[in-house]
Design a protein around this motif. Structure first.
Motif, PDB file in Angstrom:
ATOM      1  N   PHE A 100      39.856   9.501  42.700  1.00 34.31           N
ATOM      2  CA  PHE A 100      39.416  10.950  42.924  1.00 34.31           C
ATOM      3  C   PHE A 100      39.668  11.771  41.791  1.00 34.31           C
ATOM      4  O   PHE A 100      40.659  11.392  40.784  1.00 34.31           O
ATOM      5  CB  PHE A 100      40.075  11.604  44.042  1.00 34.31           C
ATOM      6  N   GLY A 101      39.034  12.987  41.585  1.00 29.61           N
ATOM      7  CA  GLY A 101      39.503  13.956  40.532  1.00 29.61           C
ATOM      8  C   GLY A 101      39.249  15.283  41.167  1.00 29.61           C
ATOM      9  O   GLY A 101      38.218  15.537  41.711  1.00 29.61           O
ATOM     10  N   ARG A 102      39.750  16.203  40.163  1.00 24.55           N
ATOM     11  CA  ARG A 102      39.690  17.663  40.606  1.00 24.55           C
ATOM     12  C   ARG A 102      39.899  18.471  39.326  1.00 24.55           C
ATOM     13  O   ARG A 102      41.040  18.162  38.458  1.00 24.55           O
ATOM     14  CB  ARG A 102      40.406  18.116  41.844  1.00 24.55           C
ATOM     15  N   TYR A 103      39.254  19.798  39.114  1.00 23.38           N
ATOM     16  CA  TYR A 103      39.368  20.687  37.944  1.00 23.38           C
ATOM     17  C   TYR A 103      39.412  21.947  38.889  1.00 23.38           C
ATOM     18  O   TYR A 103      38.379  22.307  39.322  1.00 23.38           O
ATOM     19  CB  TYR A 103      38.488  20.380  37.118  1.00 23.38           C
ATOM     20  N   ASP A 104      40.494  22.705  38.346  1.00 20.94           N
ATOM     21  CA  ASP A 104      40.510  24.130  38.956  1.00 20.94           C
ATOM     22  C   ASP A 104      40.568  24.987  37.503  1.00 20.94           C
ATOM     23  O   ASP A 104      41.254  24.532  36.693  1.00 20.94           O
ATOM     24  CB  ASP A 104      41.973  24.416  39.526  1.00 20.94           C
ATOM     25  N   TYR A 105      40.131  26.020  37.702  1.00 21.27           N
ATOM     26  CA  TYR A 105      40.005  27.192  37.003  1.00 21.27           C
ATOM     27  C   TYR A 105      40.391  28.569  37.481  1.00 21.27           C
ATOM     28  O   TYR A 105      39.655  29.051  38.399  1.00 21.27           O
ATOM     29  CB  TYR A 105      38.924  27.356  35.690  1.00 21.27           C
ATOM     30  N   LEU A 106      41.450  29.362  36.956  1.00 21.45           N
ATOM     31  CA  LEU A 106      41.963  30.635  37.373  1.00 21.45           C
ATOM     32  C   LEU A 106      42.060  31.537  36.453  1.00 21.45           C
ATOM     33  O   LEU A 106      42.568  31.220  35.459  1.00 21.45           O
ATOM     34  CB  LEU A 106      43.134  30.281  38.275  1.00 21.45           C
ATOM     35  N   THR A 107      41.498  32.663  36.860  1.00 19.26           N
ATOM     36  CA  THR A 107      41.356  33.641  35.606  1.00 19.26           C
ATOM     37  C   THR A 107      41.682  35.146  36.574  1.00 19.26           C
ATOM     38  O   THR A 107      41.381  35.284  37.820  1.00 19.26           O
ATOM     39  CB  THR A 107      40.208  33.794  34.727  1.00 19.26           C
ATOM     40  N   SER A 108      41.971  36.482  35.756  1.00 16.64           N
ATOM     41  CA  SER A 108      42.113  37.518  36.335  1.00 16.64           C
ATOM     42  C   SER A 108      41.665  38.699  35.339  1.00 16.64           C
ATOM     43  O   SER A 108      41.515  38.406  34.174  1.00 16.64           O
ATOM     44  CB  SER A 108      43.630  37.739  36.876  1.00 16.64           C
ATOM     45  N   ASN A 109      41.713  39.802  35.795  1.00 19.22           N
ATOM     46  CA  ASN A 109      41.118  40.809  35.109  1.00 19.22           C
ATOM     47  C   ASN A 109      42.283  41.290  34.199  1.00 19.22           C
ATOM     48  O   ASN A 109      43.354  41.116  34.480  1.00 19.22           O
ATOM     49  CB  ASN A 109      40.554  42.033  35.866  1.00 19.22           C
ATOM     50  N   THR A 110      41.894  42.421  33.090  1.00 13.76           N
ATOM     51  CA  THR A 110      42.879  42.962  32.285  1.00 13.76           C
ATOM     52  C   THR A 110      42.848  44.441  32.931  1.00 13.76           C
ATOM     53  O   THR A 110      41.885  45.204  33.021  1.00 13.76           O
ATOM     54  CB  THR A 110      42.541  42.931  30.972  1.00 13.76           C
ATOM     55  N   LEU A 111      44.123  44.878  33.082  1.00 13.13           N
ATOM     56  CA  LEU A 111      44.293  46.369  33.382  1.00 13.13           C
ATOM     57  C   LEU A 111      44.148  47.020  32.350  1.00 13.13           C
ATOM     58  O   LEU A 111      44.173  46.879  31.180  1.00 13.13           O
ATOM     59  CB  LEU A 111      45.695  46.365  34.087  1.00 13.13           C
ATOM     60  N   GLU A 112      43.802  48.340  32.553  1.00  6.11           N
ATOM     61  CA  GLU A 112      43.414  49.542  31.695  1.00  6.11           C
ATOM     62  C   GLU A 112      44.599  49.727  30.902  1.00  6.11           C
ATOM     63  O   GLU A 112      45.835  50.121  31.374  1.00  6.11           O
ATOM     64  CB  GLU A 112      42.960  50.761  32.542  1.00  6.11           C
ATOM     65  N   GLY A 113      44.527  49.898  29.712  1.00  5.42           N
ATOM     66  CA  GLY A 113      45.719  50.188  28.829  1.00  5.42           C
ATOM     67  C   GLY A 113      46.498  48.904  28.498  1.00  5.42           C
ATOM     68  O   GLY A 113      47.534  49.033  27.745  1.00  5.42           O
ATOM     69  N   GLU A 114      45.903  47.612  28.686  1.00  6.72           N
ATOM     70  CA  GLU A 114      46.963  46.457  28.856  1.00  6.72           C
ATOM     71  C   GLU A 114      46.164  45.345  27.789  1.00  6.72           C
ATOM     72  O   GLU A 114      44.719  45.768  27.757  1.00  6.72           O
ATOM     73  CB  GLU A 114      47.140  45.666  29.813  1.00  6.72           C
ATOM     74  N   SER A 115      46.658  44.664  26.987  1.00  5.34           N
ATOM     75  CA  SER A 115      45.899  43.532  26.018  1.00  5.34           C
ATOM     76  C   SER A 115      45.742  42.399  26.660  1.00  5.34           C
ATOM     77  O   SER A 115      44.840  41.698  26.039  1.00  5.34           O
ATOM     78  CB  SER A 115      46.469  43.623  24.791  1.00  5.34           C
ATOM     79  N   GLU A 116      46.723  42.091  27.794  1.00 10.91           N
ATOM     80  CA  GLU A 116      46.435  40.618  28.432  1.00 10.91           C
ATOM     81  C   GLU A 116      46.089  40.664  29.731  1.00 10.91           C
ATOM     82  O   GLU A 116      46.337  41.659  30.345  1.00 10.91           O
ATOM     83  CB  GLU A 116      47.736  39.865  28.100  1.00 10.91           C
ATOM     84  N   LYS A 117      45.601  39.855  30.415  1.00 13.05           N
ATOM     85  CA  LYS A 117      45.350  39.938  31.546  1.00 13.05           C
ATOM     86  C   LYS A 117      46.462  39.729  32.425  1.00 13.05           C
ATOM     87  O   LYS A 117      47.515  39.209  32.250  1.00 13.05           O
ATOM     88  CB  LYS A 117      44.413  38.511  32.064  1.00 13.05           C
ATOM     89  N   TRP A 118      46.422  40.416  33.723  1.00 10.87           N
ATOM     90  CA  TRP A 118      47.928  40.718  34.213  1.00 10.87           C
ATOM     91  C   TRP A 118      48.389  39.400  34.930  1.00 10.87           C
ATOM     92  O   TRP A 118      49.580  39.319  35.197  1.00 10.87           O
ATOM     93  CB  TRP A 118      47.507  41.648  35.297  1.00 10.87           C
TER      94      TRP A 118
END
Length: 343
Positions: free
Chosen positions: A275-293
């Protein structure tokens, strides 16, 4: 004529009661104990990790199902796992539900019930004892909660579910707001193919920096499709999104997460499969921030081989790797030997 109709009606009523009485007489209440344990040994190859290896019991379930009457079943399950307070083996009430099969097309459950957000995905993935399904793993939803749900069989291929629950999960009681989560799903199954659409929403009061209260709605969306090409090979993919929340039970305005999960299994015979599995997780960047929260954005890979020597016993040798986007978090790399046994 009137007397004949009265006699016919009385006879039909009598036969109906007789059928019910016979049905009740033939039914014998019965119960069954069940249990399940997730055990593993892992070796951590991550740079700088102090605890290189460990034996663990991640979960132990103990339950009892009792058929009260025809179409009426009571179930209770205890979940022994890690407590946020520090105890590694604390027993939680995972399930305490009454299930009523009203007809061949309608089923109703109430109490501490199992939820429907990722139940089909988890079953298709098939390796819960190794890793949770995407929604469960990253906090998009819970596997059980207090409330009521109904399942409907619309046709041979199409079914639907609807529910109202507290929204805090099975380890917490209802919050001070007293607002419930509501949701539904639609599932299509035919000839090895399954497709599912799920959505839920729950509002909560949020206090801003100025002390003002506002109602914010946290919602989840799940899209899933899987296909069993034969008894040998299956493949599935899912897309998930959480809006206005750092977790399903933690409302946070403008904090969003989304991700995909793809998994597959090839079965050689009744005992061996890979068996095999791949996950990808991401989030948005808040106003005034340079990196995702979300600091835990990134990808995960799981791959291995499973051996099932006898019924109700499964073991797997597998690799689990977690690659985080933020430089402050090291890439995790682990080797596992997982075991599940149940009765």
């Amino acid at each position: 004529m009137k007397g004949k109709k009265l006699f016919t009606g009385a006879l039909a009523l009598f036969l109906g009661f007789a059928a019910v009485a016979q049905e009740q007489t033939e039914f014998t209440p019965s119960g069954k104990v069940n249990g399940k344990v997730f055990f593993n040994y892992h070796y951590d190859m991550t740079d700088g990790e102090e605890q290189e290896s460990s034996f663990e019991i991640k979960r132990a379930y103990f339950g009892y199902d009792y058929n009260i009457a025809k179409g009426l079943k009571a179930s209770i399950t205890l979940d022994v796992g890690k407590n946020d307070g520090g105890s590694d083996y604390t027993a939680y009430l995972k399930k305490a539900q009454l299930e009523w099969k009203a007809s061949s097309a309608v089923k109703v459950s109430l109490g501490m019930i199992s939820t429907i957000q990722f139940k089909d995905q988890e079953k298709f993935w098939g390796y819960r004892y190794i890793m949770k399904s995407f929604n469960d793993q990253y906090g998009f939803g819970t596997s059980a909660d207090l409330g009521v749900k109904a399942s409907f069989k619309l046709s041979d291929e199409l079914s639907a579910n609807a529910f109202v629950i507290n929204g805090e999960g099975y380890k917490k009681v209802q919050d001070e707001d007293g607002k419930q989560k509501a949701g539904a799903s639609l599932i299509y199954k035919k000839s090895g193919f399954i497709a599912k659409v799920y959505a839920d929403a729950n509002s909560a009061k949020v206090v801003d920096e100025g002390g003002n209260e506002d109602d914010v709605t946290v919602s989840a969306l799940a899209l899933f499709a899987g296909y069993k090409f034969s008894d040998k090979f299956r493949l599935a993919a899912e897309y998930n999104k959480l809006t206005n929340g750092t977790k399903y039970s933690a409302v946070a305005e403008d904090h969003d997460m989304e991700g995909v999960s793809v998994y597959s299994t090839y079965t050689f015979n009744k005992k061996w499969e890979v068996f095999g599995r791949y996950d990808y997780l991401t989030s948005n960047t808040l106003e005034g921030e340079s990196e995702k929260w979300n600091a835990k954005n990134g990808s995960a890979i799981v791959a291995g081989v499973q051996y099932a020597p006898v019924k109700n016993v499964k073991m797997a040798f597998n690799y689990q790797g977690f690659n985080f986007k933020q430089d402050a978090l090291d890439t995790n790399s682990l080797l596992y030997v997982n075991l599940e046994f149940k009765f």
